[in-house]
Design an enzyme around this catalytic site. Structure first.
Site, PDB file in Angstrom:
ATOM      1  N   HIS A 258      34.781  41.561  -1.503  1.00  0.00           N
ATOM      2  CA  HIS A 258      34.055  42.641  -2.175  1.00  0.00           C
ATOM      3  C   HIS A 258      34.621  43.960  -1.660  1.00  0.00           C
ATOM      4  CE1 HIS A 258      30.824  45.195  -3.625  1.00  0.00           C
ATOM      5  NE2 HIS A 258      30.277  44.163  -4.247  1.00  0.00           N
ATOM      6  N   ARG A 281      28.361  51.980  -7.789  1.00  0.00           N
ATOM      7  CA  ARG A 281      29.463  52.447  -8.631  1.00  0.00           C
ATOM      8  C   ARG A 281      29.093  52.351 -10.104  1.00  0.00           C
ATOM      9  NH1 ARG A 281      33.417  48.520  -7.464  1.00  0.00           N
ATOM     10  NH2 ARG A 281      32.024  47.470  -5.998  1.00  0.00           N
TER      11      ARG A 281
END
Length: 484
Positions: A258, A281
């Protein structure tokens, strides 16, 4: 697999055995209870929930009542295939068809899974965001309150704890899968008193992956990832136990990194990191290098964003392999993630500041990003979705929220072979009688990259499928045939 021509029924079953209490295990157990069959949940940790309880971005669903942008299972399928990459694209015909069936099962049942959790379990999933690798906003979470993983797990546990058909045993580590005459008939486990116990009955493994087993299985399959921190506690995977009874393994070297795990300034060398949710995000957050510049479309796949960090960011001089990247949100993006932000600010993982305090180059980058969002220029990295970012005229006094992040081991796409009914398969893709699996312990669904929001989804989808399958098997093979 047909259950007609069967061996003799097994005497004195303990119940249906579910190994693991993450979302896959709890979804399976919840579905089993609708058939009024006895369920024994075995969990090696002190508390239930597994890694699912930490999931912070949400659960995917295509064509749900909460989506405001038109979406379909077919579009979700295409995004998943694109994300799966080489293992899917290069698979031989039979294997490719098996992978296609798994992906179709998840994407076509995604709306039903969200409906089930929302309408029957009572979880708020009304907020929808677009995560990396998705062509549409389809990752669901609650408007307020707990993060989605904790909300879902908590609601399922509330239902199961009061159910008379459920026996949940904590600090119970399975050490062996019992097999007789080509059929799995139970497990051995070490209980909370360190005594070896055995149970008889059909077995469902929902025990998760091995991304925290850095010195063990990660080192075995991906020695090049040594030294990276992880979002998972250090514990071994269950795949070797299943391989001992003939389960085939697939995609074991595909371990997802990740791109954003928080670097805690109070303990930069911590081997286990808090995940900086992809929703940060998805709601508009951007990633910056140490010179204040953007360097990637933050909504690309996790694999792509991670690769960009490894190529572009400055490597930190720490015991672990870590990089210097800043995650930045404006007030609009932050307010869309109120519960997350309160936790991150409380933990000191994100700080509230101003663009002026972050320096001229960061201010210029944010101005460029605001212009891109307003349509004044195209993003050189190809970003077209901006979530809830609202800052259109950045000034030195404009509020910003920032945190340091680095790539972290997060999820294992590989695991035991299984089919769309959740049956565990041997190396010839033949079902192993009496053995099922759901969730991260399985392999072949995600290929080389998992889309954010699809981990909780596969747990809910296959957990419910397996629950129905095993209840029917149990009632026919252990109850009806034996005259119980």
């Amino acid at each position: 697999m047909s259950t007609c021509a069967m061996p003799q029924p097994l005497a004195h079953p303990s119940g249906i055995i579910v190994v693991g209490t993450g979302l896959a295990g709890l979804s399976t157990a919840t579905q089993l209870t609708t058939h009024n069959v006895p369920v024994i949940l075995l969990e090696r940790a002190e508390r239930p929930g597994g890694n699912s309880i930490k999931a912070s971005s949400g659960i995917n669903g295509a064509g749900t009542k909460f989506q405001t942008v038109p979406d379909s299972a077919e579009e979700f399928y295409d995004d998943t295939v694109r994300s799966a990459g080489k293992p899917f694209a290069t698979a031989a015909n039979v294997e490719r068809e098996r992978r296609e069936r798994l992906i179709h099962t998840v994407t076509r049942n995604s709306k039903g899974a969200v409906d089930w959790l929302s309408d029957e379990i009572g979880v708020d999933l009304s907020k929808v965001a677009q995560l990396g690798g998705h062509s549409k906003p389809r990752t669901h979470r609650g408007e307020k309150g707990k993060p989605p993983g904790a909300a879902i797990i908590g609601s399922l546990l509330d239902k199961l704890k009061s159910n008379p058909f459920v026996d949940m045993r904590m600090k119970s580590r399975v050490t062996k899968v019992l097999k007789e005459a080509q059929e799995v008939v139970g497990v051995e486990y070490i209980d909370s008193d360190e005594k070896t116990q055995s149970l008889r009955g059909p077995v469902i493994f929902a025990s998760g992956g091995f991304a925290g087993d850095v010195r063990g299985m990660v080192a075995q399959y991906r020695p090049d990832l040594a030294g990276l921190p992880s979002t998972n506690e250090a514990r071994e995977g269950s795949q070797p136990l299943l391989a001992e009874v003939g389960a085939g393994l697939i995609d074991m070297d595909h371990i997802q990194i990740h791109p954003t795990g928080f670097l805690d300034a109070k303990d930069t060398s911590a081997a286990v990191k808090f995940l900086a949710a992809e929703a940060l995000r998805g709601e508009g957050g951007i990633l910056l290098l140490d010179n204040g510049a953007r360097f990637v479309n933050e909504l690309e796949t996790r694999e792509h964003v991670t690769d960009a960090i490894l190529k572009s960011a400055t490597k930190l001089d720490t015991d672990l392999r870590q990089w210097d990247v800043t995650l930045l949100l404006d007030e609009g993006a932050a307010s869309a993630l109120d519960t997350h932000m309160q936790f991150y600010l409380w933990k000191g993982l994100i700080q509230k500041t101003t663009l002026g305090e972050l320096g001229k180059s960061t201010l210029e980058t944010v101005q460029q990003y605001a212009d891109i969002m307003a349509g004044k220029q195209q993003d050189p990295y190809g970003r077209t979705a901006f979530g809830n970012w609202t800052l259109s005229d950045p000034q030195p006094e404009s509020v910003a929220y920032v945190g340091k992040v680095t790539p972290v081991l997060h999820f294992t796409m590989g695991g035991v072979l299984f089919n769309e009914q959740g049956q565990v398969l041997d190396q010839t893709w033949t079902p192993i009688r009496g053995l099922w699996a759901a969730g991260e312990v399985t392999g072949g669904l995600h290929g080389q990259n998992r889309l954010g929001g699809s981990s909780l989804l596969e747990c809910a989808v296959f957990g419910r499928i397996v629950g129905d399958q095993v209840a029917a098997f149990y009632n026919q093979h252990y109850v009806s045939d034996s005259g119980h």
